[in-house]
Write a protein that holds these residues in place. Structure first.
Motif, mmCIF file in Angstrom:
data_model
loop_
_atom_site.group_PDB
_atom_site.id
_atom_site.type_symbol
_atom_site.label_atom_id
_atom_site.label_comp_id
_atom_site.label_asym_id
_atom_site.label_seq_id
_atom_site.Cartn_x
_atom_site.Cartn_y
_atom_site.Cartn_z
ATOM 1 N N ALA A 125 37.963 39.964 45.364
ATOM 2 C CA ALA A 125 38.315 40.245 43.970
ATOM 3 C C ALA A 125 39.787 40.623 43.913
ATOM 4 C CB ALA A 125 37.461 41.388 43.424
ATOM 5 N N LEU A 126 40.494 40.168 42.905
ATOM 6 C CA LEU A 126 41.901 40.514 42.740
ATOM 7 C C LEU A 126 42.014 41.939 42.198
ATOM 8 C CD1 LEU A 126 43.300 37.210 41.186
ATOM 9 C CD2 LEU A 126 43.210 37.891 43.596
ATOM 10 N N VAL A 127 42.834 42.735 42.851
ATOM 11 C CA VAL A 127 43.085 44.115 42.435
ATOM 12 C C VAL A 127 44.592 44.309 42.331
ATOM 13 C CG1 VAL A 127 42.860 46.558 43.035
ATOM 14 C CG2 VAL A 127 40.967 44.974 43.489
ATOM 15 N N LEU A 148 40.572 52.683 47.808
ATOM 16 C CA LEU A 148 40.130 52.570 46.424
ATOM 17 C C LEU A 148 40.071 51.106 46.001
ATOM 18 C CD1 LEU A 148 39.373 53.648 43.657
ATOM 19 C CD2 LEU A 148 41.825 53.999 43.195
ATOM 20 N N ALA A 149 41.032 50.309 46.418
ATOM 21 C CA ALA A 149 41.035 48.890 46.058
ATOM 22 C C ALA A 149 39.749 48.220 46.535
ATOM 23 C CB ALA A 149 42.256 48.199 46.648
ATOM 24 N N GLY A 150 39.332 48.528 47.756
ATOM 25 C CA GLY A 150 38.091 47.957 48.262
ATOM 26 C C GLY A 150 36.880 48.402 47.453
ATOM 27 N N ARG A 151 36.854 49.670 47.070
ATOM 28 C CA ARG A 151 35.728 50.170 46.274
ATOM 29 C C ARG A 151 35.708 49.512 44.894
ATOM 30 N NH1 ARG A 151 37.016 55.049 49.099
ATOM 31 N NH2 ARG A 151 38.352 55.841 47.423
ATOM 32 N N LEU A 152 36.889 49.308 44.294
ATOM 33 C CA LEU A 152 36.945 48.644 42.996
ATOM 34 C C LEU A 152 36.407 47.215 43.090
ATOM 35 C CD1 LEU A 152 40.470 49.821 41.753
ATOM 36 C CD2 LEU A 152 38.229 50.588 40.904
ATOM 37 N N ARG A 156 32.559 45.489 41.449
ATOM 38 C CA ARG A 156 32.408 44.245 40.688
ATOM 39 C C ARG A 156 31.532 43.227 41.395
ATOM 40 N NH1 ARG A 156 37.738 41.660 39.864
ATOM 41 N NH2 ARG A 156 36.415 40.222 38.675
ATOM 42 N N GLY A 157 30.952 43.614 42.544
ATOM 43 C CA GLY A 157 30.047 42.727 43.250
ATOM 44 C C GLY A 157 30.692 41.859 44.309
ATOM 45 N N PHE A 158 31.991 42.109 44.624
ATOM 46 C CA PHE A 158 32.674 41.357 45.677
ATOM 47 C C PHE A 158 32.610 42.125 46.989
ATOM 48 C CE2 PHE A 158 34.269 39.666 41.748
ATOM 49 C CZ PHE A 158 34.511 38.319 42.002
ATOM 50 N N ASP A 159 33.055 41.476 48.057
ATOM 51 C CA ASP A 159 33.021 42.107 49.380
ATOM 52 C C ASP A 159 34.286 42.895 49.688
ATOM 53 O OD1 ASP A 159 30.484 40.845 50.243
ATOM 54 O OD2 ASP A 159 31.676 39.000 50.144
ATOM 55 N N GLU A 160 35.412 42.415 49.183
ATOM 56 C CA GLU A 160 36.689 43.011 49.545
ATOM 57 C C GLU A 160 37.703 42.713 48.449
ATOM 58 O OE1 GLU A 160 38.520 45.260 50.601
ATOM 59 O OE2 GLU A 160 38.142 45.032 52.765
ATOM 60 N N ALA A 161 38.809 43.449 48.496
ATOM 61 C CA ALA A 161 39.883 43.251 47.527
ATOM 62 C C ALA A 161 40.968 42.341 48.090
ATOM 63 C CB ALA A 161 40.495 44.597 47.147
ATOM 64 N N GLU A 172 48.014 41.042 50.346
ATOM 65 C CA GLU A 172 47.129 41.117 51.501
ATOM 66 C C GLU A 172 45.840 41.786 51.059
ATOM 67 O OE1 GLU A 172 49.124 43.638 54.355
ATOM 68 O OE2 GLU A 172 49.742 45.032 52.788
ATOM 69 N N ALA A 173 44.874 41.873 51.954
ATOM 70 C CA ALA A 173 43.685 42.679 51.711
ATOM 71 C C ALA A 173 44.006 44.118 52.112
ATOM 72 C CB ALA A 173 42.503 42.134 52.511
#
Length: 271
Positions: A125-127, A148-152, A156-161, A172-173
């Motif tokens: 997911a784009l953050v 926090l980016a990963g939690r956001l 939304r139902g994604f695995d990573e930011a 980057e992730a």
């Protein structure tokens, strides 16, 4: 060594004293805890052997120098303590990670950690994220924004930011470098002057593959052919989707990158 202590699990070295990881402590007054002031590295360990340890220690030294905490770094001391910790953990058998933490309070924490299973491919997911430029070249303990980016993303139902600047530049992730194959079939990755981490795994892949370092915009992502993440603990991990754009996972270049990196790791460990 204390009688009755279980030494079969994860271990820690706190300023040279080896204890079970669950019992490792630093003072509550340490600014590494109170302010996130310090630096860290995570090193992959294969069968008791730390991979690219010299590169990780070089980056740790640079991080501490940039934080004006260089006096806390003693390479020979840290290396000796790493050797002692891995020997105690399970020399030749431990497959996991080694975390190295140096705090502003002058404490040195080494932790063995398991590598958690990861899916073969992830959805990103784009953050929106604005890199703090004063921390360029620093792998600091101040990782709250990344976490926090990963939690956001997961909310939304994604695995990573996938971190993107307010101006739409892909970075980057939170804990991995990003590689993407553009519509012309070129493997690309954002350049370091986008204020991303100088990843050790990224550096290996740049040496192994024909990679174009160039800015990537969020609008370009939909036209890409495939993508993957790369890091110390995940090596190469395919990306199956970025928002609504679906990619083959793994794609041809992703498989190639994973194969070449695996061979490079085996070669370096053998040497």
């Amino acid at each position: 060594m204390s009688q009755g202590v279980d030494w079969t699990g994860e271990l820690a070295s706190v300023d040279g004293r080896i204890v079970p990881a669950a019992d490792a402590t630093v003072p509550a007054t340490d600014d590494g805890l109170l302010r996130g002031d310090g630096a860290f590295e995570v090193v992959r360990v294969y069968r008791g052997r730390p991979f690219a340890l010299g590169d990780h220690l070089d980056r740790l030294r640079r991080s501490l120098e940039n934080l004006r905490l260089a006096s806390a770094f003693d390479r020979d001391r840290i290396t000796a303590r790493i050797d002692a910790l891995l020997e105690q953990r399970d020399a030749g058998g431990f497959d996991g990670a080694l975390r190295i933490v140096i705090t502003r309070g002058g404490h040195e924490l080494l932790l063995t950690e398991p590598i958690e299973p990861r899916p073969a491919a992830v959805r990103l997911a784009l953050v929106t994220y604005a890199p703090p430029r004063i921390l360029d070249g620093v792998k600091s303990l101040s990782y709250a924004a990344n976490m926090l980016a990963g939690r956001l993303a997961r909310e939304r139902g994604f695995d990573e930011a996938l971190l993107v600047t307010p101006h739409g530049r892909v970075l980057e992730a939170p804990t991995a470098s990003f590689f993407w194959v553009d519509s012309d079939g070129r493997l690309c990755t954002p350049p370091l002057d986008e204020h991303i981490l100088a990843s050790i795994t990224r550096d290996r892949l740049l040496a192994l593959l024909d990679v174009v370092e160039r800015p990537i915009t969020r609008d370009e992502l939909a036209s890409g052919r495939e993508a993957f993440l790369a890091s110390t603990t995940r090596e190469v991990q395919a990306v199956s989707a970025i928002e609504d754009t679906v990619f083959p996972a793994p794609g041809e270049l992703t498989r190639r990158a994973a194969e070449l990196l695996s061979k490079r790791i085996a070669s370096e460990l053998a040497a």
